[in-house]
Scaffold this active site. Sequence first.
Site, PDB file in Angstrom:
ATOM      1  N   CYS A  25     -17.795  -0.193 -18.144  1.00 53.05           N
ATOM      2  CA  CYS A  25     -18.208   0.127 -16.568  1.00 53.05           C
ATOM      3  C   CYS A  25     -19.372  -0.349 -16.193  1.00 53.05           C
ATOM      4  CB  CYS A  25     -18.008   1.618 -16.411  1.00 53.05           C
ATOM      5  SG  CYS A  25     -18.385   1.989 -14.605  1.00 53.05           S
TER       6      CYS A  25
ATOM      7  N   CYS B 110     -11.835   3.266 -14.642  1.00 51.63           N
ATOM      8  CA  CYS B 110     -12.324   4.743 -14.420  1.00 51.63           C
ATOM      9  C   CYS B 110     -11.060   5.595 -14.365  1.00 51.63           C
ATOM     10  CB  CYS B 110     -13.106   5.010 -13.312  1.00 51.63           C
ATOM     11  SG  CYS B 110     -13.891   6.728 -13.410  1.00 51.63           S
TER      12      CYS B 110
ATOM     13  N   CYS C  16     -15.745   3.654 -20.372  1.00 55.17           N
ATOM     14  CA  CYS C  16     -17.168   3.624 -19.845  1.00 55.17           C
ATOM     15  C   CYS C  16     -17.981   2.578 -20.485  1.00 55.17           C
ATOM     16  CB  CYS C  16     -17.904   5.153 -19.915  1.00 55.17           C
ATOM     17  SG  CYS C  16     -17.016   6.544 -19.480  1.00 55.17           S
TER      18      CYS C  16
ATOM     19  N   GLU D 179       0.792  -1.165   0.056  1.00 57.70           N
ATOM     20  CA  GLU D 179       0.063   0.013   0.029  1.00 57.70           C
ATOM     21  C   GLU D 179       0.850   1.285   0.027  1.00 57.70           C
ATOM     22  OE1 GLU D 179      -3.315   0.550  -0.580  1.00 57.70           O
ATOM     23  OE2 GLU D 179      -3.462  -1.909  -0.686  1.00 57.70           O
TER      24      GLU D 179
ATOM     25  N   CYS E 296     -23.786   6.765 -14.036  1.00 58.17           N
ATOM     26  CA  CYS E 296     -22.902   7.581 -13.745  1.00 58.17           C
ATOM     27  C   CYS E 296     -23.111   9.048 -14.192  1.00 58.17           C
ATOM     28  CB  CYS E 296     -21.544   7.157 -14.528  1.00 58.17           C
ATOM     29  SG  CYS E 296     -20.089   8.432 -14.386  1.00 58.17           S
TER      30      CYS E 296
HETATM   31  S1  SF4 Z   1     -19.067   5.407 -16.425  1.00 64.08           S
HETATM   32 FE1  SF4 Z   1     -18.357   6.787 -14.956  1.00 64.08          FE
HETATM   33  S2  SF4 Z   1     -17.544   5.659 -13.646  1.00 64.08           S
HETATM   34 FE2  SF4 Z   1     -17.597   4.263 -15.122  1.00 64.08          FE
HETATM   35  S3  SF4 Z   1     -15.674   4.586 -16.165  1.00 64.08           S
HETATM   36 FE3  SF4 Z   1     -17.024   6.071 -16.996  1.00 64.08          FE
HETATM   37  S4  SF4 Z   1     -16.812   7.979 -15.659  1.00 64.08           S
HETATM   38 FE4  SF4 Z   1     -16.018   6.143 -14.720  1.00 64.08          FE
END
Ligand code: SF4
Length: 354
Positions: free
Chosen positions: A200, A190, A197, A35, A206
């Site tokens: 995601c 992200c 996205c 970490e 989002c």
């Molecule tokens: S949808 Fe939103 S949270 Fe997901 S990768 Fe894109 S910017 Fe990031």
Amino acid sequence: MNDFAERLIAWQRSHGRHDLPWQGGHDPYRIWLSEIMLQQTQVDTVIPYYARFLARFPDVASLAAAPVEDVMALWSGLGYYARARNLHRAARDIVDTHGGCFPGSAAEIAALPGIGRSTAAAIAAFAYGERAAILDGNVKRVLCRIFGVEGFPGDKAVENRLWALAESLLPASETGRYIQAQMDLGATLCTRGKPACGRCPFADDCVARRENRIGELPTPRPKKAVPRRSARYAVILRRDAVLLERRPPAGIWGGLLALPEIPAGIDDAGAWARTHFGLECAEASPLAPLTHTFTHFVLDMQPVLLRAGAASPPAAADDGALCWLPLPALGEAALPAPVRKILDVLAAPDLFAQ
Ligand code: SF4
């Protein structure tokens, strides 16, 4: 979003990272080391350092027993050297005040030198399954984007809001996997520049994506001019060794070996070397300049080569603060990256032939 943690955990199971060298175990020492190394540093850079460090210091006791110079030497090149000094101090604290046993809760871990609230929570979650929220740079970015949190996350008020949000999202169980999932999402999908996205799990919810504001969230740090300073550094060679001085423990390059800085206003570097170190040096010649960016300022470095004559008295011999470092030992020495860069360029055999 009621199922935030659930979705994130499910995503981590199938798409997260599972084979990093520090994963799979619950040894708090190894987790702590990873970490700390991963702060401000990419995984690929950390992996070889982590392996070398563990081979030399396999546990808290061996780290605490080592001279700080050895720790700094192994950290050399990884940057942000306060991390290494604090790691060493914390290991000694653990031996002195915890009987050598790693503290067993996030609150106790956060009391050790160099460990903030988020890092302490991550260590306690991975090692002990403690239910504690993290809020590192990646998590801040992800939360700001998904939930549309406005304001620079470095501002105390914004940070407090993000902490409250992070705590409200914690799952009832599987905290370790959830935290790993947050780290993985921020590091692999992200990302700061071009988030993926399309892959995601929160693409439909989002705020940043929905409102086409990915470039605006998180809100960038308010701009202010980065100060710039310049300094000249003496590269004094004597036979096959270079003169280095150990930096004071606090401040830039604290505890590392660096080139002596020629004070501002000195025109004759040779005369300065004579007065300062008692060395007779041949004419000074400038080497290629180098620019190094620190967190809070930019440093323009002008190295100046000086050759100490063979008849020079052996002044400035090893006395703790100053040392003649034999050039073959350069590789293992605790040097800041820009100093290493200057000396590596100099390592051409003809320069050391005298
Ligand atoms: S949808 Fe939103 S949270 Fe997901 S990768 Fe894109 S910017 Fe990031």
